[in-house]
Design a protein around this motif. Structure first.
Motif, PDB file in Angstrom:
ATOM      1  N   ASN A 256      -4.059 -28.022 -17.139  1.00  0.00           N
ATOM      2  CA  ASN A 256      -4.058 -27.280 -18.396  1.00  0.00           C
ATOM      3  C   ASN A 256      -3.788 -28.224 -19.564  1.00  0.00           C
ATOM      4  O   ASN A 256      -3.437 -29.396 -19.378  1.00  0.00           O
ATOM      5  CB  ASN A 256      -3.013 -26.156 -18.373  1.00  0.00           C
ATOM      6  CG  ASN A 256      -3.443 -24.960 -19.194  1.00  0.00           C
ATOM      7  OD1 ASN A 256      -4.220 -25.075 -20.142  1.00  0.00           O
ATOM      8  ND2 ASN A 256      -2.930 -23.783 -18.843  1.00  0.00           N
ATOM      9  N   GLU A 276       6.229 -23.839 -19.878  1.00  0.00           N
ATOM     10  CA  GLU A 276       5.997 -22.430 -19.553  1.00  0.00           C
ATOM     11  C   GLU A 276       6.400 -21.509 -20.700  1.00  0.00           C
ATOM     12  O   GLU A 276       6.035 -20.327 -20.708  1.00  0.00           O
ATOM     13  CB  GLU A 276       6.780 -22.046 -18.289  1.00  0.00           C
ATOM     14  CG  GLU A 276       6.453 -22.889 -17.065  1.00  0.00           C
ATOM     15  CD  GLU A 276       5.017 -22.722 -16.630  1.00  0.00           C
ATOM     16  OE1 GLU A 276       4.477 -21.611 -16.802  1.00  0.00           O
ATOM     17  OE2 GLU A 276       4.420 -23.692 -16.115  1.00  0.00           O
ATOM     18  N   THR A 278       5.806 -20.130 -24.015  1.00  0.00           N
ATOM     19  CA  THR A 278       4.673 -20.042 -24.948  1.00  0.00           C
ATOM     20  C   THR A 278       5.118 -20.052 -26.403  1.00  0.00           C
ATOM     21  O   THR A 278       4.275 -20.207 -27.298  1.00  0.00           O
ATOM     22  CB  THR A 278       3.862 -18.769 -24.673  1.00  0.00           C
ATOM     23  OG1 THR A 278       4.732 -17.629 -24.742  1.00  0.00           O
ATOM     24  CG2 THR A 278       3.222 -18.838 -23.296  1.00  0.00           C
ATOM     25  N   HIS A 286      -4.789 -19.527 -20.749  1.00  0.00           N
ATOM     26  CA  HIS A 286      -3.686 -18.620 -20.450  1.00  0.00           C
ATOM     27  C   HIS A 286      -3.843 -18.081 -19.035  1.00  0.00           C
ATOM     28  O   HIS A 286      -4.938 -17.694 -18.619  1.00  0.00           O
ATOM     29  CB  HIS A 286      -3.660 -17.461 -21.444  1.00  0.00           C
ATOM     30  CG  HIS A 286      -3.059 -17.828 -22.766  1.00  0.00           C
ATOM     31  ND1 HIS A 286      -1.719 -17.761 -23.022  1.00  0.00           N
ATOM     32  CD2 HIS A 286      -3.640 -18.299 -23.909  1.00  0.00           C
ATOM     33  CE1 HIS A 286      -1.483 -18.149 -24.260  1.00  0.00           C
ATOM     34  NE2 HIS A 286      -2.643 -18.480 -24.821  1.00  0.00           N
ATOM     35  N   GLY A 287      -2.738 -18.093 -18.310  1.00  0.00           N
ATOM     36  CA  GLY A 287      -2.753 -17.570 -16.954  1.00  0.00           C
ATOM     37  C   GLY A 287      -3.231 -18.545 -15.908  1.00  0.00           C
ATOM     38  O   GLY A 287      -3.238 -18.231 -14.713  1.00  0.00           O
ATOM     39  N   THR A 289      -3.221 -21.757 -13.383  1.00  0.00           N
ATOM     40  CA  THR A 289      -2.175 -22.266 -12.505  1.00  0.00           C
ATOM     41  C   THR A 289      -1.537 -23.510 -13.111  1.00  0.00           C
ATOM     42  O   THR A 289      -2.238 -24.416 -13.571  1.00  0.00           O
ATOM     43  CB  THR A 289      -2.760 -22.606 -11.125  1.00  0.00           C
ATOM     44  OG1 THR A 289      -3.346 -21.431 -10.580  1.00  0.00           O
ATOM     45  CG2 THR A 289      -1.686 -23.107 -10.192  1.00  0.00           C
ATOM     46  N   HIS A 293       3.922 -23.667 -10.574  1.00  0.00           N
ATOM     47  CA  HIS A 293       3.626 -22.491  -9.766  1.00  0.00           C
ATOM     48  C   HIS A 293       2.432 -22.715  -8.844  1.00  0.00           C
ATOM     49  O   HIS A 293       1.836 -21.762  -8.359  1.00  0.00           O
ATOM     50  CB  HIS A 293       3.337 -21.286 -10.669  1.00  0.00           C
ATOM     51  CG  HIS A 293       4.480 -20.918 -11.566  1.00  0.00           C
ATOM     52  ND1 HIS A 293       4.470 -21.149 -12.918  1.00  0.00           N
ATOM     53  CD2 HIS A 293       5.692 -20.351 -11.293  1.00  0.00           C
ATOM     54  CE1 HIS A 293       5.612 -20.722 -13.458  1.00  0.00           C
ATOM     55  NE2 HIS A 293       6.378 -20.239 -12.485  1.00  0.00           N
ATOM     56  N   ASP A 297       1.218 -19.931  -5.998  1.00  0.00           N
ATOM     57  CA  ASP A 297      -0.106 -19.339  -6.203  1.00  0.00           C
ATOM     58  C   ASP A 297      -0.999 -19.532  -4.988  1.00  0.00           C
ATOM     59  O   ASP A 297      -1.757 -18.628  -4.603  1.00  0.00           O
ATOM     60  CB  ASP A 297      -0.764 -19.959  -7.438  1.00  0.00           C
ATOM     61  CG  ASP A 297      -0.112 -19.493  -8.730  1.00  0.00           C
ATOM     62  OD1 ASP A 297       0.722 -18.568  -8.653  1.00  0.00           O
ATOM     63  OD2 ASP A 297      -0.413 -20.059  -9.791  1.00  0.00           O
ATOM     64  N   VAL A 318      -8.722 -15.191 -12.858  1.00  0.00           N
ATOM     65  CA  VAL A 318      -8.329 -15.985 -14.019  1.00  0.00           C
ATOM     66  C   VAL A 318      -9.129 -17.277 -14.010  1.00  0.00           C
ATOM     67  O   VAL A 318      -9.317 -17.909 -12.968  1.00  0.00           O
ATOM     68  CB  VAL A 318      -6.815 -16.281 -13.988  1.00  0.00           C
ATOM     69  CG1 VAL A 318      -6.413 -17.157 -15.170  1.00  0.00           C
ATOM     70  CG2 VAL A 318      -6.031 -14.984 -13.992  1.00  0.00           C
ATOM     71  N   GLN A 320      -9.814 -20.942 -14.088  1.00  0.00           N
ATOM     72  CA  GLN A 320      -9.029 -22.120 -13.751  1.00  0.00           C
ATOM     73  C   GLN A 320      -9.743 -23.371 -14.225  1.00  0.00           C
ATOM     74  O   GLN A 320     -10.964 -23.406 -14.392  1.00  0.00           O
ATOM     75  CB  GLN A 320      -8.801 -22.198 -12.236  1.00  0.00           C
ATOM     76  CG  GLN A 320      -8.084 -21.007 -11.646  1.00  0.00           C
ATOM     77  CD  GLN A 320      -6.608 -20.976 -12.008  1.00  0.00           C
ATOM     78  OE1 GLN A 320      -6.061 -21.967 -12.497  1.00  0.00           O
ATOM     79  NE2 GLN A 320      -5.970 -19.834 -11.793  1.00  0.00           N
TER      80      GLN A 320
END
Length: 765
Positions: A256, A276, A278, A286-287, A289, A293, A297, A318, A320
């Motif tokens: 990300n 984490e 925001t 957003h959302g 992985t 986590h 996941d 979501v 990725q």
């Protein structure tokens, strides 16, 4: 934990492959393959459907960011790669574990990246780069911007499971321009710490505007206890509140991209790196992985596979981050050997200059030279320190001190005379030499010797006679009396006085245990000083004089006895002591002569070694390069000989040539293995001796736990040393059941080689 993390990564890659619908596997990109300079895989020149979607998301995010924050600079999201194709910066990161033992820590990776490549400055320095080349490309060209430096380093750290991120922000001028002339050299000060306010930075009109990229490592991975920054240009570690970093715009990893929403008017001081949250960090996806986590996941997805396909399709998927378009990063051992661009690298520090060279580049084995200066302008040299490697004379370090007019040399264990250290100092009265030896290997247990024009001092360790110090005073050349020099051996080498000191021997009473004895050669006397008795401040003493014409009397002995209860001794006892001292005087003269001869041999040996410097070339370190056409022809002939052995029976000449070819090849392998074992043996021996020396210095103040650790360490190293010695002996001695003998027998009795006309010897020539 590592197995779960590895499984999580594999699962993440599998999901991305399903999203991208890629059926072909990208080929690996090797750093050393020459043809790859003109070839790039398809992922370098095109974008997949998932990558196009990601670019659209990034463009939308960039437009919204420009509207919401018009005063901030644009983000670095989709620069062009080396093929002119837009790529999202997170997909330029490719976590890669090189598999090399030398690159298994953040320090090693940072040092490799900083040393392997040269810096290309940003133009202009206040704008983000428009291009961001892949790590594989910059490894081939060995030139990179600070963003490409950080991308390569972050990829290597992610590959060995560090929680690493690239950081885009602002830094001070010296860091952006790689100007270390105001910093102390790390070899002089290993723990370089910033001194706030100690030295003011020069005025910079672009302060706070110069763009820079570095690496952030978050705590929680491996043994990392706190967050820290790494400057990829130097490989140094900095705290996250360092004043060298003036602000952060964004950070990203392979999963990300996060935009900083915190105030940076005070630099990086007070920044929180909870990605984490925001409220402090705005993610692009957003959302998606996160590394934190990733394992939960993946476990959740495995659980969802047990649910029916209909229920699984109903769940929203979501978006990725797609997998990296960069092929796998490969670094070879040859890249570690040829670490510096063009074989050498020069760095200027505060009042010093550091030069680094590739192994075998210099004929004398020089790999590092550190020159320190008296002044800030580096005009007058103060000290020159050099490090060497692979020398036959085992020289490791040399220091030339211009201020003290001295030259010091340090050697590895195991060289001739067991010499470890040699210093030559020019004094007004002459030359002083100081030598240190490996005392436990020498038969006389000599640890150190100091020579000056008129005296010599020797220090011993671990002798059974408890001798630990000896000082010899010589006559000056202009004071030598030729009429008496011939009388005794010790006078013939111009000795005036000899002083010897001994440790306490607890098996004897203190008033009978000699602490110091002095041989007054010119006066013909012996002075004995005994150890102090309990609760006494003055020791007992005894002076013995050589009798004239060998007629001993009580006048030849003078005694001072502290113990009033001691029984008076007879006349015979002092006579025996005097007689023993005279014999020891002759033995002492022989030892002094041997010491002087050894010093002459050491000086002559060092002069010869410096005149003809030779390097040790080990097979695993030397590149297999054919130096000329004749060597290539020899290799071709060897291949033809192997083919001949398989295809037909041999005549005597062919069989003998091939026989020796096999044995020479096997011998080379055995020599390489013996060199490796010898190097390991020397390393274990050095570690053991260093620990023993540390114990001898600090054993009186060590705790019981530290002593137990010392005993355990010595036991382990002794076992390793013995095992290595056994393997080395097996490799060096040709026993009847050794691999060498078996190979000789098998080759000599090969069915293709055996015939009446081709008898082969069963022993190597």
């Amino acid at each position: 934990m590592e197995a779960e993390l590895r499984s999580a990564f594999e699962e993440q890659l599998r999901i991305r492959e399903e999203d991208e619908k890629e059926s072909t596997k990208q080929p690996e990109l090797s750093v050393s393959h020459k043809n790859l300079e003109f070839f790039n895989p398809q992922s370098y020149t095109t974008n997949s459907a998932v990558e196009i979607r990601l670019l659209n998301i990034a463009d939308s995010f960039q437009r919204q960011y420009a509207v919401l924050f018009p005063d901030r600079k644009p983000l670095l999201l989709c620069p062009l790669n080396e093929c002119g194709v837009r790529k999202f910066v997170s997909t330029t990161l490719h976590p890669s574990a090189t598999g090399l033992c030398e690159l298994q820590s953040w320090q090693a990776c940072a040092s490799f990246v900083a040393n392997f490549m040269s810096l290309e400055l940003l133009e202009p320095p206040v704008d983000l780069p428009k291009r961001l080349f892949s790590p594989t490309s910059v490894l081939r060209t060995r030139r990179a911007s600070c963003f490409e430096f950080a991308t390569l380093l972050c990829s290597l750290l992610l590959g060995i499971n560090y929680d690493a991120y690239c950081v885009s922000g602002y830094a001070v001028r010296d860091m952006c321009l790689l100007d270390q002339s105001r910093l102390p050299c790390p070899l002089l000060d290993p723990e370089v710490k910033e001194e706030e306010g100690a030295q003011q930075d020069p005025e910079d009109p672009l302060r706070g505007l110069r763009v820079h990229c570095w690496v952030l490592v978050l705590a929680g991975s491996g043994s990392i206890q706190e967050n820290f920054f790494i400057d990829p240009l130097t490989g140094r570690r900095y705290p996250t509140d360092s004043s060298s970093f003036l602000g952060v715009e964004s950070v990203w990893n392979e999963l990300n991209y996060y935009v900083n929403m915190q105030d940076c008017r005070n630099g990086c001081s007070g920044l929180k790196f909870d990605l984490e949250d925001t409220n402090m960090w705005e993610p692009v996806l957003h959302g998606a992985t996160s590394r934190k986590h990733l394992i939960p996941d993946v476990l959740k997805r495995k659980e969802n596979r047990r649910i029916s396909s209909e229920d699984e399709q109903e769940q929203p998927r979501v978006f990725q981050m797609p997998r990296s378009w960069v092929t796998f990063i490969t670094i070879h051992e040859k890249d570690l050997e040829n670490l510096w661009p063009d074989g050498e690298k020069v760095t200027f520090y505060k009042k010093s200059k550091l030069e680094r060279f590739a192994p075998y580049l210099n004929p004398d084995g020089l790999i590092t030279r550190l020159t320190t200066y008296k002044d800030q302008d580096c005009a007058e040299v103060a000290v020159v320190k050099e490090w060497y490697k692979h020398r036959n004379d085992s020289l490791e370090e040399r220091e030339v001190n211009k201020l003290q007019d001295s030259t010091s040399e340090r050697f590895k264990y195991g060289r001739r005379f067991q010499l470890l250290f040699h210093r030559v100092t020019s004094l007004s009265s002459g030359i002083e030499r100081q030598m240190e030896f490996s005392s436990y290997v020498r038969p006389d247990y000599l640890a150190r010797r100091i020579w000056s024009p008129n005296e010599m001092e020797e220090f011993y360790e671990g002798r059974r006679d408890f001798l630990w110090y000896r000082k010899v005073i010589f006559q000056s050349p202009d004071q030598i009396d030729d009429s008496v020099c011939w009388k005794t051996l010790i006078r013939r080498i111009n000795v005036l006085t000899v002083v010897e000191r001994f440790h306490r021997n607890t098996t004897k009473p203190a008033n009978e245990d000699v602490a110091e004895r002095v041989f007054l050669v010119s006066e013909g006397q012996f002075e004995l000083t005994f150890h102090l008795m309990d609760h006494r401040f003055i020791p007992s003493k005894k002076i013995l004089t050589k009798p004239p014409f060998k007629k001993f009397s009580n006048d030849c002995v003078s005694t001072f006895q502290m113990d009033l209860r001691a029984k008076p001794v007879s006349t015979l006892a002092p006579y025996k002591i005097l007689e023993a001292l005279q014999k020891e005087e002759d033995q002492l003269a022989a030892e002094i002569k041997t010491s002087l001869k050894e010093m002459e041999d050491i000086i002559a040996c060092r002069a010869q070694e410096e005149k003809e410097v030779k390097l040790r070339v080990r097979r695993k370190e030397a590149a297999p390069i054919c130096k000329d056409k004749e060597q290539k022809d020899d290799n071709r002939l060897k291949i033809e000989e192997v083919d001949v052995l398989v295809s037909k029976n041999l005549d005597a000449e062919e069989a003998r040539r091939l026989y020796h070819c096999f044995l020479d090849e096997f011998k080379d392998k055995m020599v390489a293995q013996a060199n490796f074992l010898q190097e390991r043996y020397e390393k274990v021996t050095r570690e053991l001796h260093a620990k023993q020396n540390q114990y001898r210095r600090n054993h009186l103040t060590m705790t019981e736990k530290q002593q137990e650790e010392y005993q355990r360490f010595c036991s382990e190293k002794t076992i390793q040393k013995k095992a290595t010695q056994i393997r080395l002996n097996r490799c060096c001695h040709l026993e009847p059941d050794s691999d060498w003998s078996k190979l000789v027998f098998r080759v000599a009795n090969h069915k293709r080689a055996c015939s009446k006309s081709t008898p082969l010897p069963l022993k190597a020539d």
